[in-house]
Design a protein around this motif. Structure first.
Motif, short mmCIF file in Angstrom:
data_model
loop_
_atom_site.label_atom_id
_atom_site.label_comp_id
_atom_site.label_asym_id
_atom_site.label_seq_id
_atom_site.Cartn_x
_atom_site.Cartn_y
_atom_site.Cartn_z
N TYR A 1 0.85 -1.19 0.00
CA TYR A 1 0.00 0.00 0.00
C TYR A 1 0.89 1.24 0.00
N ARG B 1 -7.06 7.69 8.99
CA ARG B 1 -6.79 6.26 9.14
C ARG B 1 -7.56 5.78 10.38
N LYS C 1 -9.84 -0.86 12.08
CA LYS C 1 -10.47 -1.90 11.26
C LYS C 1 -11.89 -2.20 11.72
N ASP D 1 -6.33 0.49 4.02
CA ASP D 1 -5.57 -0.60 4.65
C ASP D 1 -5.38 -0.24 6.12
N THR D 2 -5.97 -1.02 7.01
CA THR D 2 -5.94 -0.69 8.43
C THR D 2 -4.85 -1.45 9.18
N SER D 3 -3.88 -1.99 8.48
CA SER D 3 -2.81 -2.75 9.13
C SER D 3 -1.88 -1.82 9.91
N HIS D 4 -1.17 -2.39 10.87
CA HIS D 4 -0.22 -1.60 11.66
C HIS D 4 0.92 -1.10 10.79
N GLU D 5 1.29 -1.91 9.78
CA GLU D 5 2.39 -1.51 8.90
C GLU D 5 2.07 -0.21 8.17
N VAL D 6 0.85 -0.10 7.68
CA VAL D 6 0.46 1.10 6.95
C VAL D 6 0.28 2.27 7.92
N ASN E 1 2.10 2.75 10.48
CA ASN E 1 3.47 3.20 10.70
C ASN E 1 3.98 4.02 9.52
N GLN E 2 3.58 3.64 8.30
CA GLN E 2 3.93 4.44 7.12
C GLN E 2 3.40 5.87 7.27
#
Length: 415
Positions: free
Chosen positions: A3, A144, A147, A179-184, A186-187
């Motif tokens: 993403y 953001r 989720k 995209d609700t992931s932690h990685e995104v 952090n981006q």
């Protein structure tokens, strides 16, 4: 394919320049169109919200309450948009002006921050509040959400973007990270090239994760470990009404009371009354040894961690204090600098509490539940800042602006 938030960042940056130049009348037209869109499509919003609620099994009652939308709450969001439309536009205001020794005319003018990022959890109303305040103050925003509210948030953003598009404003003024992931997430915290500021809203854990990990400047919003202090000069019936309201009216929110401090002179006679009233509202009580001695084994002994804890639930910890000074010291040690209240008819004591308690909002003889942008007359709020730079307390339009200097000369050079 990963993403890529830079796409959203570039669009938001371009949109921010357009938004900064919009006339107030145009912005208000868009906000009213947004409100109409919410009302016209309430059924769709609630349907998407039900999809989110189906996945909420196992979450706390407080969390589900924050997530849930009904017709009344959608109407409140629409009214918030209309309130923001009625507010004065802060952009272009001259904060000050003067002529220096060189003859330069110097003016300080209010301008937008630029591009704002907001990371938040399960409160869909944040989506609308953020859109309204950022748009009116001339800022583009990238949202953001969590989720747990993804279906609801996507629907809300779609409706608001449609209002932007139909009124001739770029929908990139309001974007959401799908995209609700932690990685995104952090981006987003590292998106220094495009974001001017990042505002987290949610649990203490979320807020502290953003504060620790973000490279983008952060406005820290507040976990609310809020206290009520009942003085020995208090109107005890009034205190009872305030305590019940502050704890029970909506315990899942950050301005609900989490701790009750009671002066020793009234504790023995008053605690049984207020405890019964709280038990009638299904509140679990915890307390120090003196409170437990008065109320008996029905209450748990509070631990050191309890005094720091924001419960967001039907739980209240109680401590008996010997003086106003002890109450203030306790609040300043354990509080989160959010909202604190004293109930007293002693004017001098109330003034000392107001002056010495370090918090964004300090009350005399009123519920902490009023710490809210809507209640303060801001139409909505972007969050409640518990820090001191650059905003504090409920953040409305002014908190989403900065200033720049405009300097006019006639050929001056510096010697």
């Amino acid at each position: 394919m990963a993403y890529d938030l830079t796409v959203l960042g570039k669009k938001a940056e371009a949109a921010s320049y357009q938004l900064a130049q919009l006339e107030t009348k145009k912005k208000n037209t868009v906000l009213l169109a947004m409100a109409k869109g919410l009302r016209d499509r309430t059924a769709e919003i609630i349907a998407e919200n039900k999809l989110d609620l189906k996945k909420a099994a196992g979450l706390t009652q407080a969390f589900v309450d924050r997530l849930t939308l009904d017709e009344a709450r959608v109407e409140q969001m629409a009214e918030g948009l209309e309130k923001v439309a009625q507010l004065p536009d802060p952009l272009g205001d001259l904060v000050g002006g003067w002529v220096n020794e060189a003859g330069l005319q110097i003016a300080q003018q209010r301008v937008p921050l630029g591009v704002i990022g907001i990371i938040y959890e399960a409160r869909p109303n944040v989506t609308v509040d953020a859109a309204a305040l950022c748009f009116k103050s001339g800022n583009a925003v990238i949202l953001r959400g969590g989720k747990e509210a993804l279906h609801t948030n996507l629907k809300l953003v779609s409706i608001l973007q449609n209002a932007l598009r139909n009124t001739g404003v770029t929908p990139a003024a309001l974007q959401i990270v799908e995209d609700t992931s932690h990685e995104v997430a952090n981006q987003l915290m590292q998106l220094t090239e495009y974001l001017d500021v990042l505002i987290p809203r949610g649990s203490a854990r979320l807020i502290q994760a953003v504060v620790r990990n973000a490279k983008v400047p952060v406005i820290e919003t507040g976990a609310g470990n809020c206290h009520l202090y009942v003085d020995n000069a208090a109107d005890l019936e009034m205190a009872k009404q305030i305590i019940i309201n502050a704890k029970c009216q909506r315990p899942s929110v950050c301005n609900a009371a989490e701790k009750l401090l009671i002066h020793k002179d009234v504790a023995a006679s008053y605690l049984p009354q207020i405890a019964q009233a709280l038990w009638d509202h299904h509140v679990e009580l915890r307390g120090d040894k003196q409170t437990q001695k008065i109320l008996g084994s029905r209450i748990k002994l509070a631990t050191e961690q309890d005094w720091y804890q924001e419960y967001n639930d039907y739980i209240l910890a109680i401590k008996v204090v010997s003086s106003l000074e002890e109450a203030i010291a306790h609040v300043n040690k354990y509080g989160t600098k959010h909202s604190e209240a004293i109930i007293t008819n002693d004017y001098k004591k109330s003034q000392r509490f107001l002056a010495q308690v370090d918090a964004a909002a300090v009350y005399v003889n009123a519920s902490t539940r009023f710490t809210d942008g809507f209640e303060f007359g801001f139409g909505a709020e972007i969050g409640i800042s518990t820090q001191k730079l650059h905003a504090r307390g409920p953040m409305g339009l002014l908190a989403l602006t900065t200033t720049k200097y405009l300097i006019r000369g006639n050929g001056q050079i510096r010697k």
